[in-house]
Design a protein around this motif. Structure first.
Motif, PDB file in Angstrom:
ATOM      1  N   ILE A 197       0.838  -1.204   0.000  1.00  0.00           N
ATOM      2  CA  ILE A 197       0.000   0.000   0.000  1.00  0.00           C
ATOM      3  C   ILE A 197       0.871   1.251   0.000  1.00  0.00           C
ATOM      4  CG2 ILE A 197      -1.619   1.366   1.384  1.00  0.00           C
ATOM      5  CD1 ILE A 197      -2.905  -1.328   2.235  1.00  0.00           C
ATOM      6  N   ALA A 198       1.916   1.240   0.836  1.00  0.00           N
ATOM      7  CA  ALA A 198       2.826   2.394   0.886  1.00  0.00           C
ATOM      8  C   ALA A 198       3.539   2.578  -0.449  1.00  0.00           C
ATOM      9  CB  ALA A 198       3.843   2.200   2.008  1.00  0.00           C
TER      10      ALA A 198
ATOM     11  N   GLN B  70       2.405   1.624  -3.383  1.00  0.00           N
ATOM     12  CA  GLN B  70       1.419   2.125  -4.341  1.00  0.00           C
ATOM     13  C   GLN B  70       1.224   3.634  -4.176  1.00  0.00           C
ATOM     14  OE1 GLN B  70      -1.807  -0.592  -3.274  1.00  0.00           O
ATOM     15  NE2 GLN B  70      -1.668  -1.605  -5.270  1.00  0.00           N
ATOM     16  N   SER B  71       1.164   4.079  -2.937  1.00  0.00           N
ATOM     17  CA  SER B  71       0.991   5.516  -2.675  1.00  0.00           C
ATOM     18  C   SER B  71       2.163   6.328  -3.205  1.00  0.00           C
ATOM     19  CB  SER B  71       0.832   5.762  -1.172  1.00  0.00           C
ATOM     20  OG  SER B  71      -0.338   5.148  -0.689  1.00  0.00           O
ATOM     21  N   ALA B  72       3.356   5.693  -3.169  1.00  0.00           N
ATOM     22  CA  ALA B  72       4.563   6.374  -3.655  1.00  0.00           C
ATOM     23  C   ALA B  72       4.740   6.224  -5.162  1.00  0.00           C
ATOM     24  CB  ALA B  72       5.784   5.824  -2.927  1.00  0.00           C
ATOM     25  N   GLY B  73       3.850   5.465  -5.806  1.00  0.00           N
ATOM     26  CA  GLY B  73       3.941   5.277  -7.240  1.00  0.00           C
ATOM     27  C   GLY B  73       4.945   4.227  -7.674  1.00  0.00           C
TER      28      GLY B  73
ATOM     29  N   ALA C 269      -1.235  -0.226  -9.563  1.00  0.00           N
ATOM     30  CA  ALA C 269      -2.539  -0.267  -8.912  1.00  0.00           C
ATOM     31  C   ALA C 269      -3.040  -1.702  -8.877  1.00  0.00           C
ATOM     32  CB  ALA C 269      -3.520   0.625  -9.657  1.00  0.00           C
TER      33      ALA C 269
ATOM     34  N   PRO D 223      -4.188  -4.709  -2.936  1.00  0.00           N
ATOM     35  CA  PRO D 223      -2.941  -5.012  -2.234  1.00  0.00           C
ATOM     36  C   PRO D 223      -2.936  -6.404  -1.590  1.00  0.00           C
ATOM     37  CG  PRO D 223      -4.134  -3.231  -1.130  1.00  0.00           C
ATOM     38  CD  PRO D 223      -4.838  -3.499  -2.412  1.00  0.00           C
TER      39      PRO D 223
END
Length: 197
Positions: free
Chosen positions: A137-138, A140-143, A147, A150
């Motif tokens: 998740i972290a 994904q948030s950072a790119g 997507a 998770p």
């Protein structure tokens, strides 16, 4: 040693230490509560106060094993490094534990699925997956990771890394050096997880 050495409540830890060593060497089938008591220098009755039966002892071994594995994986995940490096380090930490302690790992997963598994074992056995999901998740948030669900991505990553660990511990990698096989699998999984450039 005598029972007098354990007035401060460390007999359980001593029995568990002997049990982990015994499983590491000979597997769970060779484990005996009476032998553990002899190894610790106490009566069988004294050991029975801490582990009512062999299943309770296996549960405790599994909890300790998952605790050690989770600690190794968390240490790898906490490094100050890009997500790809951390993911590779997490995978290597898992495989290293599996290859170093295959008999303990077997007890961990067998005990986890036993109908009498304790709630403590259920919780600690899920902690590693929860940590992996949080890491994804972290990322994904950072790119850094594409997507997607998770939980599903974590399951695919775990299945792949656990699978190569199982092949390595069973000696089923053929002529491929273990380090090369593990690096290839972890690299392939990361390629599938990584966000498109």
């Amino acid at each position: 040693m005598t029972e007098r050495a354990y007035h401060h409540g460390n007999l359980r830890a001593e029995l568990l230490r002997h049990a982990l060593e015994a499983v590491d060497v000979a597997g769970a089938d060779a484990l005996s509560l009476r032998q553990l008591a002899r190894d610790a220098g106490v009566s069988h009755g004294a050991s029975a106060r801490h582990f009512r039966d062999k299943q309770a002892l296996l549960d405790a071994i599994a909890i300790e094993g998952f605790g050690r594995l989770n600690a190794a994986v968390r240490e790898a995940a906490a490094a100050e490094a890009p997500f790809e490096e951390r993911f590779r380090a997490v995978g290597l930490a898992y495989v290293d534990f599996a290859v170093t302690h295959p008999q303990i790992l077997a007890v961990m997963y067998t005990a986890k699925h036993d109908v009498d598994a304790s709630e403590a074992l259920r919780q600690v056995s899920h902690a590693g997956k929860n940590d992996l999901v949080a890491m994804i998740i972290a990322a994904q948030s950072a790119g850094a990771v594409r997507a997607g669900d998770p939980d599903e991505l974590a399951m695919i990553a775990f299945a792949s890394v656990h699978g190569i660990a199982a092949l390595a511990t069973a000696g089923l990698l053929g002529e491929t050096p273990m380090t090369d096989a593990v690096a290839s699998v972890i690299g392939f999984v990361w390629t599938g997880l990584a966000a498109p450039a």
